[in-house]
Design a protein around this motif. Structure first.
Motif, PDB file in Angstrom:
ATOM      1  N   SER A 121      18.053  12.864  50.612  1.00  0.00           N
ATOM      2  CA  SER A 121      17.859  11.520  51.139  1.00  0.00           C
ATOM      3  C   SER A 121      18.825  10.599  50.419  1.00  0.00           C
ATOM      4  O   SER A 121      18.836  10.543  49.191  1.00  0.00           O
ATOM      5  N   GLU A 122      19.629   9.892  51.185  1.00  0.00           N
ATOM      6  CA  GLU A 122      20.623   8.989  50.611  1.00  0.00           C
ATOM      7  C   GLU A 122      20.284   7.554  50.999  1.00  0.00           C
ATOM      8  O   GLU A 122      20.189   7.228  52.188  1.00  0.00           O
ATOM      9  N   VAL A 123      20.074   6.709  50.013  1.00  0.00           N
ATOM     10  CA  VAL A 123      19.763   5.309  50.255  1.00  0.00           C
ATOM     11  C   VAL A 123      21.078   4.566  50.472  1.00  0.00           C
ATOM     12  O   VAL A 123      21.801   4.258  49.522  1.00  0.00           O
ATOM     13  N   LEU A 124      21.402   4.290  51.733  1.00  0.00           N
ATOM     14  CA  LEU A 124      22.653   3.599  52.045  1.00  0.00           C
ATOM     15  C   LEU A 124      22.582   2.121  51.704  1.00  0.00           C
ATOM     16  O   LEU A 124      23.596   1.495  51.388  1.00  0.00           O
ATOM     17  N   HIS A 125      21.395   1.583  51.840  1.00  0.00           N
ATOM     18  CA  HIS A 125      21.211   0.178  51.456  1.00  0.00           C
ATOM     19  C   HIS A 125      19.849   0.033  50.804  1.00  0.00           C
ATOM     20  O   HIS A 125      18.849   0.500  51.331  1.00  0.00           O
ATOM     21  N   ASP A 126      19.838  -0.592  49.646  1.00  0.00           N
ATOM     22  CA  ASP A 126      18.623  -0.685  48.839  1.00  0.00           C
ATOM     23  C   ASP A 126      18.123  -2.116  48.826  1.00  0.00           C
ATOM     24  O   ASP A 126      18.897  -3.063  48.718  1.00  0.00           O
ATOM     25  N   HIS A 127      16.821  -2.264  48.960  1.00  0.00           N
ATOM     26  CA  HIS A 127      16.183  -3.570  48.834  1.00  0.00           C
ATOM     27  C   HIS A 127      14.766  -3.332  48.375  1.00  0.00           C
ATOM     28  O   HIS A 127      14.314  -2.194  48.220  1.00  0.00           O
ATOM     29  N   VAL A 128      14.021  -4.409  48.188  1.00  0.00           N
ATOM     30  CA  VAL A 128      12.663  -4.281  47.665  1.00  0.00           C
ATOM     31  C   VAL A 128      11.810  -3.377  48.540  1.00  0.00           C
ATOM     32  O   VAL A 128      10.919  -2.687  48.052  1.00  0.00           O
ATOM     33  N   GLU A 129      12.102  -3.329  49.877  1.00  0.00           N
ATOM     34  CA  GLU A 129      11.311  -2.470  50.752  1.00  0.00           C
ATOM     35  C   GLU A 129      11.385  -1.002  50.320  1.00  0.00           C
ATOM     36  O   GLU A 129      10.432  -0.243  50.488  1.00  0.00           O
ATOM     37  N   ALA A 130      12.513  -0.602  49.765  1.00  0.00           N
ATOM     38  CA  ALA A 130      12.666   0.792  49.363  1.00  0.00           C
ATOM     39  C   ALA A 130      11.714   1.163  48.237  1.00  0.00           C
ATOM     40  O   ALA A 130      11.394   2.337  48.049  1.00  0.00           O
ATOM     41  N   SER A 131      11.254   0.169  47.489  1.00  0.00           N
ATOM     42  CA  SER A 131      10.327   0.446  46.397  1.00  0.00           C
ATOM     43  C   SER A 131       9.004   1.006  46.910  1.00  0.00           C
ATOM     44  O   SER A 131       8.275   1.671  46.173  1.00  0.00           O
ATOM     45  N   TYR A 132       8.694   0.689  48.161  1.00  0.00           N
ATOM     46  CA  TYR A 132       7.401   1.087  48.705  1.00  0.00           C
ATOM     47  C   TYR A 132       7.499   2.277  49.645  1.00  0.00           C
ATOM     48  O   TYR A 132       6.512   2.672  50.257  1.00  0.00           O
ATOM     49  N   ILE A 133       8.678   2.856  49.788  1.00  0.00           N
ATOM     50  CA  ILE A 133       8.851   3.995  50.682  1.00  0.00           C
ATOM     51  C   ILE A 133       8.648   5.276  49.893  1.00  0.00           C
ATOM     52  O   ILE A 133       9.393   5.579  48.959  1.00  0.00           O
TER      53      ILE A 133
ATOM     54  N   PHE B  62      18.595  10.944  56.054  1.00  0.00           N
ATOM     55  CA  PHE B  62      18.075  12.257  55.664  1.00  0.00           C
ATOM     56  C   PHE B  62      18.989  13.346  56.217  1.00  0.00           C
ATOM     57  O   PHE B  62      19.405  13.291  57.381  1.00  0.00           O
ATOM     58  N   THR B  63      19.282  14.331  55.389  1.00  0.00           N
ATOM     59  CA  THR B  63      20.159  15.433  55.803  1.00  0.00           C
ATOM     60  C   THR B  63      19.585  16.754  55.324  1.00  0.00           C
ATOM     61  O   THR B  63      19.114  16.858  54.180  1.00  0.00           O
ATOM     62  N   VAL B  64      19.605  17.745  56.209  1.00  0.00           N
ATOM     63  CA  VAL B  64      19.212  19.109  55.834  1.00  0.00           C
ATOM     64  C   VAL B  64      20.425  20.021  56.053  1.00  0.00           C
ATOM     65  O   VAL B  64      20.939  20.131  57.174  1.00  0.00           O
TER      66      VAL B  64
ATOM     67  N   LEU C 192       4.718  13.980  46.671  1.00  0.00           N
ATOM     68  CA  LEU C 192       5.021  12.564  46.808  1.00  0.00           C
ATOM     69  C   LEU C 192       6.358  12.262  46.153  1.00  0.00           C
ATOM     70  O   LEU C 192       6.532  12.427  44.950  1.00  0.00           O
ATOM     71  N   ILE C 193       7.305  11.787  46.959  1.00  0.00           N
ATOM     72  CA  ILE C 193       8.643  11.475  46.478  1.00  0.00           C
ATOM     73  C   ILE C 193       8.851   9.973  46.598  1.00  0.00           C
ATOM     74  O   ILE C 193       8.604   9.392  47.658  1.00  0.00           O
ATOM     75  N   LYS C 194       9.298   9.361  45.547  1.00  0.00           N
ATOM     76  CA  LYS C 194       9.589   7.938  45.593  1.00  0.00           C
ATOM     77  C   LYS C 194      11.096   7.748  45.590  1.00  0.00           C
ATOM     78  O   LYS C 194      11.812   8.380  44.839  1.00  0.00           O
TER      79      LYS C 194
END
Length: 630
Positions: free
Chosen positions: A571-583, A562-564, A626-628
């Motif tokens: 928000s930059e997803v550096l590594h994506d996996h199934v867990e990210a689907s629920y964040i 996260f960067t402001v 709500l941001i997915k």
């Protein structure tokens, strides 16, 4: 291993022999050891945090804990029965107080025999454990290394099978060394032998088939004995009576432990004594991983460098005194420096009777131990949260809910410890090495680099004095700002409150808390940003399923940064996996927004927001949307 930390380097003397340390009047330390290999390391830093990382490159980074290890643990010696233990769990649920793990001390055993449970008083133990599991909770049991040697032949499999496989430590004449621990006369497994590891696994598996425990508490593993050396004494040799004996209990190497001349597979006990707890922790962690197919949870009393790879640690038998609560901070910080970040003291104190005010304040502090467990001694009154007044119970509940809300931050800090050798809880000097006033601070500490904890450590007060290094700090709860020149400040601290402040430039992920981390970890995130003077901030989140082994190595994780910058959060997803689907992000708060915005957008869409100007430079902007991430 003996180490000393300087401003720019860290010097370590690695040795497993018996040793002592003499502090000189001047800035000097004398190390004395009676044997072993002498290894010296010098880590050049250039700062305290760097030298700890370099040290851990040598001894090994700590393991990534299973997620529920970071919840609230409850134990006592002397519940008396499984039903009484179960009632405490039910009371915690009835009051909505968070609890992830229930423990039992040695009294659950049948006659203090390892791998047994009392068939009368603890007959419902298997049912209690199943009930814990049905509520997303876990069970941890105690084990001592001493194996009873006096049961009828064929009546106690651990000893009979241990003799058959030759797993026990022997005298020099080849006979089994017998000491004395809780079950009476006992033999001691030699964890330096791989055969012992297999025997240990078999015992755990056989018991797990009866009581499906989730983790292990290994105690008395110095190893400790109630007699000196053995029941028949020790031979009169140079190993037993070296030319120099360090200043140890009883003045003898064998005092309240095994003969120094005792024979283990790798070497004599003279050379192996300091490694006993480490090797037992390794055997225990490996057995749990093999048995459960998940990350292992082990807490050990005895430790040695590399311990963090296999277990956490509790700080031993303390007392229900304000001084003991205060000194626990130094113990917690020390073990973080040593690569054992999963550490904490017995909350509310182990021995002697606690007071309600002390227990409340200790629960607040304990909520910020990396490992938090309430534990007390036999014959003492209960000290679990439901045992106290409604006011005290409410204060304890709120502090534990606060911990659970910060779980995403804590879990990410453990990821950093596991991958980069960072500390989870750290002294202020680590982040402010040029501020000499931070060097002696042992009444405050940080989680990571941005969250400063200022607990109440004295009775009868409703305030606390904390030191704030130069810079901009924000009250965690309100967003009120403190612009410090490097000064002590008096903070309000009513009984229900522990002071937390955020350092400028941070973004920390939090969650709506619940009574277990299994439920809490499924909740949407709330991001809290503490803006620097130029309006910038940054943070990260590491996320996985919380229990699979080696998720980093197998790419089963999500990593988000996260960067402001310039009034924009990304928000930059550096590594994506199934867990990210629920964040998802439910809300985001920004501390220190100087001017009220006329418009806020989320993914180019207008979003509702509130703006509260608490004081100059302390306005809080909150966005509810709500941001997915996928």
């Amino acid at each position: 291993m003996l180490c000393r930390l300087y401003g720019v380097f860290y010097e370590c003397f690695v040795n497993v022999g018996s040793a002592d340390v003499a502090l000189q009047p001047g800035p000097a330390i004398t190390w004395r050891t009676i044997g072993g290999i002498l290894d010296f390391y010098v880590f050049l830093g250039p700062d305290p945090a760097s030298v700890i990382g370099q040290y851990l490159e040598v001894v090994g980074y700590p393991t990534m804990p299973v997620y529920w290890a970071l919840g609230y643990h409850l134990c006592r010696w002397g519940y008396g029965s499984s039903n009484a233990t179960w009632d405490v769990v039910k009371n915690m649920r009835n009051y909505g107080i968070p609890q992830d793990v229930q423990w039992n001390d040695i009294d659950y055993m049948d006659r203090s025999l390892d791998f047994t449970f009392d068939p009368a008083a603890f007959s419902t133990l298997p049912d209690m454990v199943k009930d814990l599991h049905s509520h997303g909770q876990r069970y941890v049991m105690m084990l001592d290394p001493g194996i009873s040697s006096v049961q009828p032949e064929g009546g106690y499999w651990p000893y009979d099978e241990g003799l058959r496989r030759g797993v026990f430590i022997n005298h020099t004449d080849g006979s089994t060394l017998i000491g004395k621990v809780w079950p009476g006369l006992t033999a001691f497994p030699d964890f330096s032998d791989d055969v012992t590891h297999e025997w240990w696994y078999d015992n755990l598996k056989r018991f797990h088939d009866k009581v499906p425990f989730d983790g292990l508490w290994i105690d008395m593993n110095e190893p400790s004995s109630f007699v000196d050396g053995s029941t028949v004494g020790c031979p009169d040799t140079e190993l037993e009576n070296p030319p120099y004996t360090p200043g140890i209990l009883g003045g003898l190497l064998r005092a309240k432990t095994l003969c120094a001349s005792a024979v283990q597979k790798t070497s004599s006990h003279y050379n192996m004594h300091s490694l006993y707890g480490l090797l037992e922790a390794k055997a225990s962690a490996c057995a749990l991983k093999r048995m459960l197919g998940k990350r292992a949870f082990v807490i050990s009393r005895s430790t040695f460098p590399s311990q963090g790879q296999y277990s956490g640690h509790w700080l031993g038998d303390n007392r229900s005194h304000w001084k003991d609560m205060y000194t626990s901070i130094a113990g917690m910080l020390t073990f973080n420096l040593l690569g054992v970040p999963l550490v904490g003291a017995d909350v509310c104190g182990f021995s002697e009777q606690t007071e309600e005010e002390l227990c409340v304040r200790w629960t607040q502090l304990g909520a910020f131990y990396p490992f938090t467990r309430n534990h007390n001694a036999i014959d003492q009154k209960p000290q679990d949260p439901p045992a106290f007044s409604p006011l005290a119970r409410s204060a304890m509940k709120q502090s534990l809910l606060l911990r659970y809300s910060l779980f995403p931050l804590l879990y990410t800090l453990f990821h950093r410890a596991h991958t980069h050798g960072h500390t989870v809880a750290r002294p202020l000097l680590f982040e402010f090495p040029k501020d000499v006033r931070t060097y002696g601070i042992d009444r405050q500490f940080l989680w990571g680099k941005s969250l400063i904890v200022t607990p109440v450590l004295d009775p009868g007060v409703d305030f606390v004095v904390g030191y704030f290094p130069q810079g901009l700090w924000y009250d965690y709860y309100t967003g009120d700002s403190i612009r410090s020149k490097g000064e002590e400040l008096r903070l309000k601290a009513p009984l229900e409150h522990i002071n937390l402040h955020l350092r400028e430039g941070a973004v920390i992920p939090t969650q709506r808390p619940n009574t277990t981390l299994f439920v809490s970890s499924g909740q949407p995130l709330h991001l809290v940003s503490s803006l620097s003077e130029d309006g910038s901030a940054g943070g990260e989140l590491f996320w996985d399923d919380g229990e699979t082994i080696d998720t980093l190595e197998t790419d089963q994780y999500a990593h988000i940064v996260f960067t402001v910058v310039k009034n924009t959060m990304t928000s930059e997803v550096l590594h994506d996996h199934v867990e990210a689907s629920y964040i998802t992000v439910e809300t985001a708060s920004f501390y220190g927004v100087k001017v009220e915005p006329t418009r806020v957008t989320v993914n180019s869409q207008d979003a509702a927001f509130t703006y509260r100007a608490n004081q100059v430079r302390a306005a809080v902007l909150t966005i509810k949307h709500l941001i997915k991430f996928r």
